[in-house]
Each structure stands twice: as structure tokens, then as C-alpha cells.
Design an enzyme around this catalytic site. Sequence first.
Site, short mmCIF file in Angstrom:
data_model
loop_
_atom_site.label_atom_id
_atom_site.label_comp_id
_atom_site.label_asym_id
_atom_site.label_seq_id
_atom_site.Cartn_x
_atom_site.Cartn_y
_atom_site.Cartn_z
N LYS A 1 0.87 -1.19 0.00
CA LYS A 1 0.00 0.00 0.00
C LYS A 1 0.90 1.23 0.00
CE LYS A 1 -3.71 0.20 2.62
NZ LYS A 1 -4.53 0.16 3.86
O1 G3P Z 1 -8.01 1.47 5.44
C1 G3P Z 1 -8.23 2.79 5.88
C2 G3P Z 1 -9.04 2.75 7.11
O2 G3P Z 1 -8.39 1.98 8.09
C3 G3P Z 1 -9.39 4.12 7.65
O3 G3P Z 1 -10.56 3.91 8.37
O4 G3P Z 1 -12.35 4.44 10.00
O5 G3P Z 1 -10.00 5.33 10.34
O6 G3P Z 1 -11.44 6.24 8.49
P1 G3P Z 1 -11.11 5.04 9.37
#
Ligand code: G3P
Length: 219
Positions: free
Chosen positions: A91
Site C-alpha cells: 500500500k
Molecule cells: O483502510 C483505511 C481505514 O483503516 C481508515 O478507516 O475508520 O479510520 O477512516 P477510518
Amino acid sequence: MGEQPMKLYLDSADIPAVAPLLHTGLFEGVTTNPLILQRAGVAPAHLPTLVQELIDAGAGSVFVQAVESDTDEIVAEGRRIVALGSNVIVKVPATRQGFAATARLAHDGVPVLVTAVYHVRQAILANSAGAWGIAPYVGRMDDAGRDGLRQVEQMGAVLHGSETRVLAASIRNADVVHELALQHCDAVTMSTAVAEALFIDHLTDRAVAEFTEAARALT
Ligand code: G3P
């Protein structure tokens, strides 16, 4: 956007929470990022063990994020990451340096998911770089006042027919998962909490209770 059913991934490095879900056979793999590793208490030195534990638990692929910011350093780190296993995907954040590193890694056959994607422009750049896929942050786009689902739909439109997949991330609840499926998103990665929520429907539970009661009455 694919014509295949949307592929499901788990966005977590919490082995006890991930393993039971992987054992259902319904999830393609596991995505991670530095925040997820921090939450799970996984130090960089432990990454090789984590990757093997996830593969052993049934992950068909494991995504590990580069943390360097300079193009050459990202390329070098990407090569180290992909060497962790045959089913490891790198990534790389959607920065100028990240896109340049993606182009070099993809040219050498290294699969790269361009992550932290917030705009259709970045989908165009990722495709030009030969990326394996893009990870648009649906929830964070919504948080910022952008229409996450609409942005993902547009990203899918510009990538239609290309080799670059859309793997939606930052999923706040199970409803977003089925909205993404309705708009034919290629894939989605979600927390284990959202994944567990997919299995819950009280009407199904009620029907099963009736079946069980009827079956018992016959014995
Ligand atoms: O893969 C990206 C993800 O982990 C971000 O999630 O909920 O922190 O916006 P969030």
C-alpha cells in the site's frame, strides 16, 4: 467497477478478531496500515510474523503499507514489503512521490494499492501508474463533506475496463457495504465490527427459532 461480485476484505491486524471471520471463507484477505498496526500493537519487526499468522488464518492476500515519503525510499520499502510473502500487496499513499514510486514498482511487477484516495483525479493517476488498485476512504470523505459513495462511483467509472481495482475503505457501517455492492464496487475492506454486523438480522434469527421449534416438535 467490476462485473464480479464485490470482494470482501478485513481491515485489521487483530488476529483473534480476524481469524474467525477468515475461517468463514467469505473474506478474500486482510488490509493493514500504520494506524491499524498501532492499534494491534504490531511493531515493524513483527510484520513478517503477522503476515504469516494472517495467511495461516486463511487470508488469501495481505496488504502492508509503506511509511517512507521519498520516492526512492518508498520503492525500496515496497520491495522489502512484497518480499514478505507471495500474496503480499504493497500500500502506498496517494502522494506525488507515492504515484511515482507506484509506477516504478508496478513496472517491476510489484502489486500496489494506492491508498488514502479522496478524489477521482487520484484514481486517474493511479491507473496511469499501473496500480493494482485504489483505496478511497469513504467514511473520511463523508467526514470532510465530500459524498464518499458518489466519489467512489466516479472513480469506478474512470477505471472501468482498466486493470486498476477500486477497494473501498474507511467503512463506517454495514449499510455502506451494501450501497457499494449496489454500485458494483470491485471490493471493500472493513473493520471486524462492521464485518460481524453483516451477519446480523433479527428476522432471520426469528425464522430460525421457528424452524428449530418446529423441528423439535416433530421429534
Ligand atoms: O483502510 C483505511 C481505514 O483503516 C481508515 O478507516 O475508520 O479510520 O477512516 P477510518
